[in-house]
Scaffold this motif. Structure first.
Motif, PDB file in Angstrom:
ATOM      1  N   ALA A  28      32.569  48.088  56.545  1.00 28.47           N
ATOM      2  CA  ALA A  28      31.849  46.926  57.076  1.00 28.47           C
ATOM      3  C   ALA A  28      32.802  45.864  57.602  1.00 28.47           C
ATOM      4  O   ALA A  28      32.532  45.193  58.565  1.00 28.47           O
ATOM      5  CB  ALA A  28      30.959  46.336  55.996  1.00 28.47           C
ATOM      6  N   ALA A  29      33.900  45.734  56.955  1.00 29.22           N
ATOM      7  CA  ALA A  29      34.845  44.703  57.396  1.00 29.22           C
ATOM      8  C   ALA A  29      36.244  45.105  56.962  1.00 29.22           C
ATOM      9  O   ALA A  29      36.439  46.006  56.157  1.00 29.22           O
ATOM     10  CB  ALA A  29      34.458  43.363  56.784  1.00 29.22           C
ATOM     11  N   GLU A  30      37.194  44.419  57.518  1.00 30.70           N
ATOM     12  CA  GLU A  30      38.582  44.784  57.267  1.00 30.70           C
ATOM     13  C   GLU A  30      38.974  44.476  55.825  1.00 30.70           C
ATOM     14  O   GLU A  30      38.546  43.496  55.248  1.00 30.70           O
ATOM     15  CB  GLU A  30      39.472  43.986  58.217  1.00 30.70           C
ATOM     16  CG  GLU A  30      40.824  44.608  58.436  1.00 30.70           C
ATOM     17  CD  GLU A  30      41.660  43.784  59.393  1.00 30.70           C
ATOM     18  OE1 GLU A  30      42.865  44.001  59.426  1.00 30.70           O
ATOM     19  OE2 GLU A  30      41.091  42.929  60.073  1.00 30.70           O
ATOM     20  N   ASN A  31      39.792  45.333  55.267  1.00 28.42           N
ATOM     21  CA  ASN A  31      40.266  45.150  53.914  1.00 28.42           C
ATOM     22  C   ASN A  31      41.756  44.816  53.955  1.00 28.42           C
ATOM     23  O   ASN A  31      42.513  45.497  54.607  1.00 28.42           O
ATOM     24  CB  ASN A  31      40.023  46.453  53.143  1.00 28.42           C
ATOM     25  CG  ASN A  31      40.405  46.339  51.704  1.00 28.42           C
ATOM     26  OD1 ASN A  31      40.604  45.238  51.199  1.00 28.42           O
ATOM     27  ND2 ASN A  31      40.501  47.461  51.034  1.00 28.42           N
ATOM     28  N   GLU A  32      42.155  43.761  53.305  1.00 32.22           N
ATOM     29  CA  GLU A  32      43.546  43.320  53.408  1.00 32.22           C
ATOM     30  C   GLU A  32      44.194  43.201  52.035  1.00 32.22           C
ATOM     31  O   GLU A  32      43.535  43.011  51.029  1.00 32.22           O
ATOM     32  CB  GLU A  32      43.602  41.958  54.118  1.00 32.22           C
ATOM     33  CG  GLU A  32      43.157  41.995  55.568  1.00 32.22           C
ATOM     34  CD  GLU A  32      44.159  42.654  56.501  1.00 32.22           C
ATOM     35  OE1 GLU A  32      45.176  43.186  56.026  1.00 32.22           O
ATOM     36  OE2 GLU A  32      43.910  42.658  57.714  1.00 32.22           O
ATOM     37  N   THR A  33      45.511  43.266  52.020  1.00 31.05           N
ATOM     38  CA  THR A  33      46.247  43.137  50.768  1.00 31.05           C
ATOM     39  C   THR A  33      46.450  41.656  50.443  1.00 31.05           C
ATOM     40  O   THR A  33      46.303  40.793  51.319  1.00 31.05           O
ATOM     41  CB  THR A  33      47.632  43.792  50.894  1.00 31.05           C
ATOM     42  OG1 THR A  33      48.339  43.102  51.928  1.00 31.05           O
ATOM     43  CG2 THR A  33      47.515  45.256  51.251  1.00 31.05           C
ATOM     44  N   GLU A  59      36.113  27.915  37.122  1.00 30.81           N
ATOM     45  CA  GLU A  59      37.229  28.229  36.216  1.00 30.81           C
ATOM     46  C   GLU A  59      38.534  28.476  36.973  1.00 30.81           C
ATOM     47  O   GLU A  59      39.596  28.566  36.382  1.00 30.81           O
ATOM     48  CB  GLU A  59      36.893  29.460  35.369  1.00 30.81           C
ATOM     49  CG  GLU A  59      35.921  29.130  34.247  1.00 30.81           C
ATOM     50  CD  GLU A  59      35.404  30.383  33.547  1.00 30.81           C
ATOM     51  OE1 GLU A  59      35.979  31.460  33.749  1.00 30.81           O
ATOM     52  OE2 GLU A  59      34.406  30.257  32.820  1.00 30.81           O
ATOM     53  N   GLY A  60      38.425  28.621  38.285  1.00 29.82           N
ATOM     54  CA  GLY A  60      39.625  28.823  39.097  1.00 29.82           C
ATOM     55  C   GLY A  60      39.299  29.611  40.345  1.00 29.82           C
ATOM     56  O   GLY A  60      38.628  30.640  40.262  1.00 29.82           O
ATOM     57  N   HIS A  61      39.738  29.076  41.497  1.00 29.49           N
ATOM     58  CA  HIS A  61      39.471  29.755  42.765  1.00 29.49           C
ATOM     59  C   HIS A  61      40.646  29.522  43.718  1.00 29.49           C
ATOM     60  O   HIS A  61      41.537  28.721  43.435  1.00 29.49           O
ATOM     61  CB  HIS A  61      38.168  29.242  43.388  1.00 29.49           C
ATOM     62  CG  HIS A  61      38.111  27.757  43.525  1.00 29.49           C
ATOM     63  ND1 HIS A  61      37.533  26.942  42.561  1.00 29.49           N
ATOM     64  CD2 HIS A  61      38.583  26.912  44.474  1.00 29.49           C
ATOM     65  CE1 HIS A  61      37.641  25.677  42.935  1.00 29.49           C
ATOM     66  NE2 HIS A  61      38.285  25.626  44.086  1.00 29.49           N
ATOM     67  N   GLY A 100      36.440  45.768  41.365  1.00 28.79           N
ATOM     68  CA  GLY A 100      35.251  46.183  40.615  1.00 28.79           C
ATOM     69  C   GLY A 100      33.984  45.461  41.001  1.00 28.79           C
ATOM     70  O   GLY A 100      32.919  45.742  40.461  1.00 28.79           O
ATOM     71  N   CYS A 101      34.052  44.503  41.931  1.00 25.70           N
ATOM     72  CA  CYS A 101      32.828  43.774  42.279  1.00 25.70           C
ATOM     73  C   CYS A 101      32.506  43.986  43.757  1.00 25.70           C
ATOM     74  O   CYS A 101      33.382  44.291  44.552  1.00 25.70           O
ATOM     75  CB  CYS A 101      32.948  42.291  41.956  1.00 25.70           C
ATOM     76  SG  CYS A 101      33.717  41.318  43.235  1.00 25.70           S
ATOM     77  N   GLU A 129      41.433  38.625  40.976  1.00 30.21           N
ATOM     78  CA  GLU A 129      42.350  39.367  40.079  1.00 30.21           C
ATOM     79  C   GLU A 129      43.699  39.578  40.764  1.00 30.21           C
ATOM     80  O   GLU A 129      44.749  39.312  40.178  1.00 30.21           O
ATOM     81  CB  GLU A 129      41.729  40.719  39.707  1.00 30.21           C
ATOM     82  CG  GLU A 129      40.627  40.606  38.671  1.00 30.21           C
ATOM     83  CD  GLU A 129      39.897  41.918  38.421  1.00 30.21           C
ATOM     84  OE1 GLU A 129      39.001  41.909  37.556  1.00 30.21           O
ATOM     85  OE2 GLU A 129      40.193  42.927  39.089  1.00 30.21           O
ATOM     86  N   ALA A 130      43.674  40.035  42.021  1.00 32.20           N
ATOM     87  CA  ALA A 130      44.927  40.295  42.756  1.00 32.20           C
ATOM     88  C   ALA A 130      45.642  38.979  43.060  1.00 32.20           C
ATOM     89  O   ALA A 130      46.873  38.898  42.987  1.00 32.20           O
ATOM     90  CB  ALA A 130      44.618  41.038  44.045  1.00 32.20           C
ATOM     91  N   TRP A 131      44.857  37.943  43.385  1.00 33.60           N
ATOM     92  CA  TRP A 131      45.421  36.632  43.716  1.00 33.60           C
ATOM     93  C   TRP A 131      46.170  36.052  42.513  1.00 33.60           C
ATOM     94  O   TRP A 131      47.299  35.567  42.626  1.00 33.60           O
ATOM     95  CB  TRP A 131      44.288  35.698  44.158  1.00 33.60           C
ATOM     96  CG  TRP A 131      44.734  34.380  44.693  1.00 33.60           C
ATOM     97  CD1 TRP A 131      44.843  33.202  44.010  1.00 33.60           C
ATOM     98  CD2 TRP A 131      45.141  34.074  46.043  1.00 33.60           C
ATOM     99  NE1 TRP A 131      45.274  32.193  44.830  1.00 33.60           N
ATOM    100  CE2 TRP A 131      45.472  32.703  46.093  1.00 33.60           C
ATOM    101  CE3 TRP A 131      45.262  34.823  47.213  1.00 33.60           C
ATOM    102  CZ2 TRP A 131      45.900  32.064  47.260  1.00 33.60           C
ATOM    103  CZ3 TRP A 131      45.687  34.200  48.373  1.00 33.60           C
ATOM    104  CH2 TRP A 131      46.002  32.846  48.397  1.00 33.60           C
ATOM    105  N   GLU A 132      45.518  36.113  41.356  1.00 31.89           N
ATOM    106  CA  GLU A 132      46.137  35.558  40.142  1.00 31.89           C
ATOM    107  C   GLU A 132      47.317  36.411  39.684  1.00 31.89           C
ATOM    108  O   GLU A 132      48.311  35.890  39.185  1.00 31.89           O
ATOM    109  CB  GLU A 132      45.089  35.444  39.023  1.00 31.89           C
ATOM    110  CG  GLU A 132      44.147  34.273  39.263  1.00 31.89           C
ATOM    111  CD  GLU A 132      43.043  34.153  38.231  1.00 31.89           C
ATOM    112  OE1 GLU A 132      42.610  35.200  37.709  1.00 31.89           O
ATOM    113  OE2 GLU A 132      42.589  33.019  37.980  1.00 31.89           O
TER     114      GLU A 132
END
Lengths: 150, 142
Positions: A28-33, A59-61, A100-101, A129-132
């Motif tokens: 559906a859309a591009e997936n990036e690292t 809680e954090g964004h 997972g979401c 998760e990846a960002w943190e």
């Protein structure tokens, strides 16, 4: 019964093989690292959209991200409220908790439905998760979000 | 009626999944129950099975077997959803193309409803067609 079972599985296999041969894999859309997303974040031109529930967002964004929990009751109202801003942003980065979401995918589909061009939308599958994990900056500021909800 | 209802549900569920099976594969992966490399094949087989069962129930071919397979599939779905909810996996059901709400108890309850419908299909299939009410005789002749 056993013969019938073989027939059902045979039919299933035929359908599966036909579909496999006929359907091109698409996303559906591009997936990036997370590194690429961080580079986009540093450019400062993209609008980040957090698809998680507000409780998780506060809680954090990602700094500057707008919380747009499309699956919640007021999600669509918020989407329409932000429509002009979403159309004017050069890029939209959508994320949720992580691999997972699927709330980010759901939000990306909604954005497509309101005629946001597909090439403008980036789904950050690694999410918070990846960002943190990469130890990129995290914000707990909910001032702008509160003003949106009023 | 239950047979046609169940057939409609399975066809309605299967078609969008088959049209976008890579997307459905991602939804299956989010349940985190299978090794990653098996997910695409499993997803495709699952959606194909739903289509075949829907077709068989609609046309009345192998109805008993289809009803049993429907029950088994729905039990698997309930286990998958139950474990996802228990583990706090943040996902939608992925059961139908339009399902965008997070996974909830309603999704599990709905699958129990489908099991009940399949049970009715089996029960009707076993019902004696004669006036005597002899179930054993009816089963022998079925």
């Amino acid at each position: 019964m056993f013969r019938e079972l073989i027939a059902v599985f045979g039919l299933t296999l035929m359908v599966a093989l036909t579909v496999f041969a006929a359907t091109p894999a698409k996303k559906a859309a591009e997936n990036e690292t997370s590194q690429k997303i961080y580079a986009i974040f540093n450019e400062g031109t993209a609008l980040f959209l957090d698809a998680r529930p507000f409780e998780q967002y506060k809680e954090g964004h990602i700094p500057g991200a707008i919380n747009l929990p499309i699956h919640e009751e007021n999600g669509l109202d918020l989407l329409f409220k932000l429509e002009d801003m979403l159309h004017s942003a050069p890029k939209l980065v959508v994320y949720c908790t992580g691999f997972g979401c699927d709330l980010s995918d759901i939000l990306a589909k909604k954005l497509l439905e309101i005629d946001i061009p597909k090439d403008k939308i980036i789904v950050f599958k690694g999410g918070m998760e990846a960002w943190e994990k990469a130890e990129y900056p995290v914000s707990k500021d909910i001032g702008f979000q509160k003003s949106l909800q009023q | 009626m239950s047979r046609f209802g169940l057939a409609a549900v399975f066809l309605y569920a299967a078609l969008p999944k088959l049209l976008d099976w890579p997307g459905f594969s991602e939804a299956v992966a989010r349940y985190r129950m299978l090794p990653e490399f098996t997910v695409p094949a499993f997803s495709l087989a699952l959606a194909s099975m739903e289509l075949v069962l829907g077709f068989l129930l609609l046309t009345g071919i192998y109805v008993r077997l289809s009803a049993w397979l429907t029950i088994i599939l729905n039990i698997l779905f309930i286990i998958a959803m139950g474990q996802a909810m228990f583990r706090g996996i943040d996902t939608s059901c992925g059961c139908f193309a339009t399902s965008s709400n997070p996974l909830g108890i309603i999704d599990i309850a709905r699958d129990f409803g489908f099991i009940a419908m399949a049970g009715i299909v089996l029960w009707i299939g076993n019902r004696p067609s004669n006036e005597s009410g002899d179930w054993r005789k009816a089963n022998e002749t079925a």
